[in-house]
Design a protein around this motif. Structure first.
Motif, PDB file in Angstrom:
ATOM      1  N   ARG A  77      -7.516  -0.797   5.312  1.00 25.09           N
ATOM      2  CA  ARG A  77      -5.797  -1.845   5.012  1.00 25.09           C
ATOM      3  C   ARG A  77      -5.840  -2.742   5.461  1.00 25.09           C
ATOM      4  O   ARG A  77      -5.190  -3.653   4.492  1.00 25.09           O
ATOM      5  CB  ARG A  77      -4.974  -0.594   5.798  1.00 25.09           C
ATOM      6  CG  ARG A  77      -3.570  -0.899   5.592  1.00 25.09           C
ATOM      7  CD  ARG A  77      -2.823  -0.458   6.424  1.00 25.09           C
ATOM      8  NE  ARG A  77      -2.423   0.168   7.915  1.00 25.09           N
ATOM      9  CZ  ARG A  77      -3.260   1.336   8.352  1.00 25.09           C
ATOM     10  NH1 ARG A  77      -3.427   1.855   8.159  1.00 25.09           N
ATOM     11  NH2 ARG A  77      -3.677   0.851   9.623  1.00 25.09           N
TER      12      ARG A  77
ATOM     13  N   GLU B 202      -7.645   1.965   8.819  1.00 24.63           N
ATOM     14  CA  GLU B 202      -7.562   0.540   8.684  1.00 24.63           C
ATOM     15  C   GLU B 202      -8.324  -0.269   8.661  1.00 24.63           C
ATOM     16  O   GLU B 202      -7.560  -1.559   8.045  1.00 24.63           O
ATOM     17  CB  GLU B 202      -7.523   0.376  10.926  1.00 24.63           C
ATOM     18  CG  GLU B 202      -6.454  -0.363  11.282  1.00 24.63           C
ATOM     19  CD  GLU B 202      -6.896  -1.156  12.778  1.00 24.63           C
ATOM     20  OE1 GLU B 202      -6.290  -1.990  12.992  1.00 24.63           O
ATOM     21  OE2 GLU B 202      -7.240   0.174  13.047  1.00 24.63           O
TER      22      GLU B 202
ATOM     23  N   ILE C   2       0.803  -0.831  -0.234  1.00 21.51           N
ATOM     24  CA  ILE C   2      -0.161   0.174   0.562  1.00 21.51           C
ATOM     25  C   ILE C   2       1.326   1.112  -0.077  1.00 21.51           C
ATOM     26  O   ILE C   2       1.764   1.273   1.163  1.00 21.51           O
ATOM     27  CB  ILE C   2      -0.531  -0.491   1.386  1.00 21.51           C
ATOM     28  CG1 ILE C   2      -2.118  -1.166   1.106  1.00 21.51           C
ATOM     29  CG2 ILE C   2      -2.180   1.260   1.577  1.00 21.51           C
ATOM     30  CD1 ILE C   2      -2.792  -1.680   2.608  1.00 21.51           C
TER      31      ILE C   2
ATOM     32  N   PRO D  30       0.342   3.465   3.671  1.00 19.97           N
ATOM     33  CA  PRO D  30      -1.155   3.337   4.374  1.00 19.97           C
ATOM     34  C   PRO D  30      -1.601   4.046   5.690  1.00 19.97           C
ATOM     35  O   PRO D  30      -2.584   4.084   5.907  1.00 19.97           O
ATOM     36  CB  PRO D  30       0.212   2.104   5.135  1.00 19.97           C
ATOM     37  CG  PRO D  30       1.291   2.321   4.627  1.00 19.97           C
ATOM     38  CD  PRO D  30       1.417   3.460   3.884  1.00 19.97           C
TER      39      PRO D  30
ATOM     40  N   SER E 177      -4.860  -6.103   2.678  1.00 21.12           N
ATOM     41  CA  SER E 177      -4.227  -6.740   2.492  1.00 21.12           C
ATOM     42  C   SER E 177      -4.924  -8.328   3.268  1.00 21.12           C
ATOM     43  O   SER E 177      -3.378  -9.440   3.041  1.00 21.12           O
ATOM     44  CB  SER E 177      -2.973  -5.947   4.665  1.00 21.12           C
ATOM     45  OG  SER E 177      -4.204  -6.374   5.577  1.00 21.12           O
TER      46      SER E 177
END
Length: 86
Positions: free
Chosen positions: A35, A32, A24, A27, A39
């Motif tokens: 993310r 969050e 990313i 980030p 991920s």
């Protein structure tokens, strides 16, 4: 049961393995939850789809034609893996 007399099943037997590196860019600029989704869920989905394509390409010229791996429920796969570890 006498396995020596049993006729082998027709089909493909393949083993594929995939790996990828994902990053990313910034980030800190991505919340969050997003993310974590990117991920874990999205990257796994991309890798499985890539392997699905590779399997199809490998088998496409074979005598039984191309094998297209059926769709995989990624959410259930992750839940199952979490249950195995916890």
């Amino acid at each position: 049961m006498n396995f020596a007399k049993k006729k082998p099943l027709a089909g493909y037997k393949l083993m594929v393995e995939g790996g990828g590196t994902f990053r990313i860019q910034d980030p800190e600029k991505v919340e969050e939850n997003l993310r974590n989704n990117l991920s874990q869920f999205s990257t796994l989905n991309m890798m499985i789809n890539n392997l699905r394509n590779i399997i199809y390409q490998i088998t496409n010229l074979g005598p039984m034609g191309g094998y297209l791996l059926p769709p995989i429920d990624i959410s259930q796969l992750l839940r199952d893996k979490a249950a195995e570890q916890g």
